[in-house]
Every structure is written in structure tokens, then in C-alpha cells.
Design a protein around this motif. Structure first.
Motif, PDB file in Angstrom:
ATOM      1  N   PRO A 116      49.198  37.129  44.457  1.00  0.00           N
ATOM      2  CA  PRO A 116      48.786  35.733  44.631  1.00  0.00           C
ATOM      3  C   PRO A 116      47.372  35.598  45.210  1.00  0.00           C
ATOM      4  CG  PRO A 116      50.233  36.365  46.412  1.00  0.00           C
ATOM      5  CD  PRO A 116      50.164  37.542  45.456  1.00  0.00           C
ATOM      6  N   TRP A 117      46.754  36.722  45.558  1.00  0.00           N
ATOM      7  CA  TRP A 117      45.441  36.700  46.206  1.00  0.00           C
ATOM      8  C   TRP A 117      44.358  37.226  45.274  1.00  0.00           C
ATOM      9  CZ3 TRP A 117      49.056  39.887  49.270  1.00  0.00           C
ATOM     10  CH2 TRP A 117      49.854  39.112  50.111  1.00  0.00           C
ATOM     11  N   PRO A 118      43.097  36.935  45.599  1.00  0.00           N
ATOM     12  CA  PRO A 118      41.986  37.496  44.814  1.00  0.00           C
ATOM     13  C   PRO A 118      42.001  39.029  44.877  1.00  0.00           C
ATOM     14  CG  PRO A 118      41.203  35.780  46.301  1.00  0.00           C
ATOM     15  CD  PRO A 118      42.633  36.049  46.658  1.00  0.00           C
ATOM     16  N   PRO A 119      41.360  39.703  43.915  1.00  0.00           N
ATOM     17  CA  PRO A 119      41.398  41.171  43.867  1.00  0.00           C
ATOM     18  C   PRO A 119      40.958  41.867  45.162  1.00  0.00           C
ATOM     19  CG  PRO A 119      40.512  40.322  41.826  1.00  0.00           C
ATOM     20  CD  PRO A 119      40.668  39.148  42.747  1.00  0.00           C
ATOM     21  N   LEU A 120      39.865  41.426  45.789  1.00  0.00           N
ATOM     22  CA  LEU A 120      39.408  42.086  47.018  1.00  0.00           C
ATOM     23  C   LEU A 120      40.434  41.936  48.141  1.00  0.00           C
ATOM     24  CD1 LEU A 120      37.295  43.697  48.541  1.00  0.00           C
ATOM     25  CD2 LEU A 120      36.149  41.534  49.083  1.00  0.00           C
ATOM     26  N   THR A 121      41.021  40.766  48.261  1.00  0.00           N
ATOM     27  CA  THR A 121      42.053  40.543  49.282  1.00  0.00           C
ATOM     28  C   THR A 121      43.271  41.415  49.004  1.00  0.00           C
ATOM     29  OG1 THR A 121      41.270  38.280  49.576  1.00  0.00           O
ATOM     30  CG2 THR A 121      43.463  38.789  50.412  1.00  0.00           C
ATOM     31  N   THR A 122      43.628  41.552  47.745  1.00  0.00           N
ATOM     32  CA  THR A 122      44.760  42.398  47.369  1.00  0.00           C
ATOM     33  C   THR A 122      44.491  43.858  47.739  1.00  0.00           C
ATOM     34  OG1 THR A 122      45.334  40.899  45.567  1.00  0.00           O
ATOM     35  CG2 THR A 122      46.211  43.151  45.442  1.00  0.00           C
TER      36      THR A 122
END
Length: 78
Positions: free
Chosen positions: A6-12
């Protein structure tokens, strides 16, 4: 895996990097974290209150490092 997050790639990526322990979560800037937020992993929530990687000092929970009492120029930690 990234498509299901559910999060942007960097946050993931940071969330995955925080999995080993709270030191790792702090290193990527995801601690403390609440249930449902990136950086929250159940095993890191010692008191099962929905907040992972809290800082404990003097019998009190500190949500951030800034809340830990200071003596001179040295912070009291753990």
C-alpha cells in the motif's frame, strides 16, 4: 511484492529493511511505528500496545529520542 504494497516503493523497501529488529527500523527512520504503518512488525512490539520500537527509560515509554532525559551533554539511553 511491490505491486501488493500500500506504500510507495521507497517506503516499502524501508519497511522490509526494518524487519530484522528495532535498530534496523531506527536506521531507516521508521521507528517508532504504529500498527498499519510502515516499519511496524509484531515481534518489535514488546508490550503489544500497537506501537513497535518504543524507547524505554526509567520505567517510562518514550515515543522519540528527544523525550529521553538528558544529563549534561550525554543522553541516558537503555
Amino acid at each position: 511484492m511491490f505491486l501488493l504494497s500500500p506504500w510507495p516503493p521507497l517506503t516499502t523497501i524501508k519497511h522490509i529493511a526494518s524487519a530484522p529488529n528495532c535498530d534496523a527500523a531506527r536506521a531507516v527512520g521508521l521507528a517508532p511505528s504504529f500498527i498499519g504503518q510502515p516499519g511496524y512488525w509484531g515481534p518489535h512490539d514488546r508490550d503489544e500496545d500497537g506501537i513497535a520500537c518504543e524507547l524505554f527509560f526509567g520505567g517510562r515509554i518514550h515515543r522519540t529520542v528527544d523525550e529521553i532525559p538528558q544529563i549534561g551533554d550525554r543522553a541516558l539511553r537503555w
